[in-house]
Scaffold this active site. Sequence first.
Site, mmCIF file in Angstrom:
data_model
loop_
_atom_site.group_PDB
_atom_site.id
_atom_site.type_symbol
_atom_site.label_atom_id
_atom_site.label_comp_id
_atom_site.label_asym_id
_atom_site.label_seq_id
_atom_site.Cartn_x
_atom_site.Cartn_y
_atom_site.Cartn_z
ATOM 1 N N GLU A 105 9.061 0.046 28.500
ATOM 2 C CA GLU A 105 8.422 -1.343 28.397
ATOM 3 C C GLU A 105 9.268 -2.171 27.470
ATOM 4 O O GLU A 105 9.151 -3.314 27.830
ATOM 5 C CB GLU A 105 6.902 -1.055 27.794
ATOM 6 C CG GLU A 105 6.045 -0.460 28.973
ATOM 7 C CD GLU A 105 4.634 -0.396 28.396
ATOM 8 O OE1 GLU A 105 4.461 0.342 27.118
ATOM 9 O OE2 GLU A 105 3.600 -1.089 29.131
ATOM 10 N N GLU A 125 1.867 7.399 30.736
ATOM 11 C CA GLU A 125 0.838 7.325 30.186
ATOM 12 C C GLU A 125 -0.515 7.838 30.859
ATOM 13 O O GLU A 125 -1.348 8.089 30.344
ATOM 14 C CB GLU A 125 0.556 5.696 29.900
ATOM 15 C CG GLU A 125 1.355 5.066 28.848
ATOM 16 C CD GLU A 125 2.740 4.610 29.412
ATOM 17 O OE1 GLU A 125 3.257 5.156 30.394
ATOM 18 O OE2 GLU A 125 3.541 4.096 28.597
#
Length: 699
Positions: A105, A125
């Site tokens: 990210e 995640e």
Amino acid sequence: MTTLYQVHGSVALISLSNPPVNGLGYVTRLSLTDHLQKANSDATVKSIVITGAGKAFSGGADIREFGSPKALQEPNLLSVILMVENSSKPVVAAIHTVCMGGGLELALGCHYRIAAPGCIVALPEVKLGLLPGAGGTQRLPRALGVEPALNMIVSGEPVKSELLAQIPGQKLFDKMASSPESLVQEALAFAQSIADTRPLPLVRNLPCKHSYRDAYFQFARNMVKGMSKNFPAPLKCVDAVEAATKRIFDDGLRFERELFINLMWTPESRALRHIFMAERAASKIPDVPQDAPKREIKAIAMIGAGTMGGGISMNFLNAGIPVRMLEMKQEALDRGLATIRKNYEAQVKKGKLKQDKYEQRMSLLSTTLNYDDLKDADMVIEAVFEEMGAKETVFRELDRVMKPGAILASNTSTLDLNKIAGFTKRPQDVIGTHFFSPANVMKLLEVVRGARTGKDVLATVMALGKKIRKTAVVSGVCDGFIGNRMIERYIQQAGFLLDEGATPQQVDKALEKFGMAMGPFRMGDLAGNDIGWAIRKRRAQETPDMKYSRTADKLCELGRYGQKTGAGWYDYQAGRRDAIPSELVGKMIEDHRKELGITPRKISDEEIVQRLVYALVNEGAHILEDGIASKSGDIDMVYITGYGFPIYRGGPMHYAGEQGLFNVVQAMNRFAQNPRDDQAFWQPAPLLAKLAAEGKSFS
Ligand code: NAD
């Protein structure tokens, strides 16, 4: 500082430096923003490169911060990424080795990305019951295309950088470096070459389109729904990526954040995060340092080529470690060898194993009838009959022939390891390696630490467990170790439930609905009901106060040992494993109730689940008190990896905490009122009572 700062000509090089994987915890985020500010305010710096020192670009967020205020403490990851995007000077991410989660990210927030080949890229995640919460679901579809991005986000699986670079039209990587070694030099040169480019490109400004969007997301939902029963996160990943195609960027980002925070509070995510941490903690033994000296294990000897000996050997062959099997008779060796061959051939047939790999593995296997042929092995594992006499014969022989420093392991499931160690003059070299059946498949390995087991032996076997891809958990010496000691209480409750009015089918269904891979009666039929029978006979002498239902004994008296005899709690058709309810067993249970003078009552599924699971919990608490397990997470790992406990419930001890230990104790007090039950057992373990009174949980 957990980031390093250097200036090379006109380029500032910021290296994340937070071993082992450059996790983006609070301190690192703070350090990174400091260095970004420094680069931006230095007039001689024209562009910036962010990379990772050591063995990763970044493994992502620090999951120990999840669920705590630290994760949100400014600068949180979203703010750091915003700062990178808003940098007045171009920022280039130089990605190598591992680029995962928050690390990816962060890279997606940079103006440019250059990647080394061989880098593992992932947004994992979902495996923690979450979704990427720092823009990953909004930026990755823009950079990579909607479909590949959704695949990565929903599966959480890693993909190699060079494969991603081949996706047509991808904007994830602006450039591939020619090698990991030259990455930083190439990134510095690249950063210099684009120093004056304006406006700076941002992933957030890229379009996010799919040519048949609504149909595609409908397909995706249908697929994901089928695969993600009991796990809320995967469908939320689909929602988030769809939002990237429908909403303006900042709106999508807010939506992603909302979903992320909601998922963070789900019991499923708490359970998955607990298991993630517990798995890593299992290899940490309080009094054995991580860097404790280890012995070298290059060759294994295996005593016994039966059910377990064969399965255990396969683990080592799979890891490229030679094995020599010893038996008393040639026929037994031949049988053992044939079973191993058959197992591998089935894998070859299914396309799971290549022919040359199979041959290579078999070439590592040799057999003997003579103990003297084992003297060069670095470790020997005994898996002969479960009788102390047999173990004594074997260990006396091993003591005679094995070279000094060889590790002597026993696969015993019930016998006293200290006594076994006493058959040798080297108890420091003796350890238990309790594999589960089928040993080539089951993940769990209970490593049994004897009173005199050497720390280096323990450290070696724990490391070896990892090498053969097992989840190794340390247990002290006691009857049944962690897993079987607890399961005995669970099965005891299942028996009382039959006496009181439940059927095997009802009990199994209730537990399977709770999420267990198999209810207790189907499990008994699979493992063999005669095993428990033998244990109960022994108990009758050792612990005569322990109460049992007599139904299981009656079943065994009928010769119904389970699948292996074609009949157990259920009936089985030849060659099939489907459990068919048995009229005969139903009648046997009814007759038994009549003998006891019991009028059957209707028992709720809730009571069934609570009695069985809380029986595990109370025994687990005793195990902690006795120091048999050093932490509750170890017990949870045992149950998740060895007993089919649902991972989304985090193991019995974690689950008890989720229910509230106070409530668990209350329920136990209720069960203690039941005259048909083992009232003494429902006395809460002192540790459980104490934690419940203090409002705490086991972890
Ligand atoms: P098994 O009966 O399938 O195999 C035992 C083998 O040991 C036989 O092939 C036998 O010929 C051989 N053997 C016996 N005495 C020997 C000796 N003195 N020297 C050499 N070989 C000898 O038994 P198993 O199920 O493989 O169990 C082996 C051990 O593993 C036991 O201690 C058992 O408690 C333990 N264990 C079994 C399971 C399971 O589910 N079967 C699970 C965990 C642990």
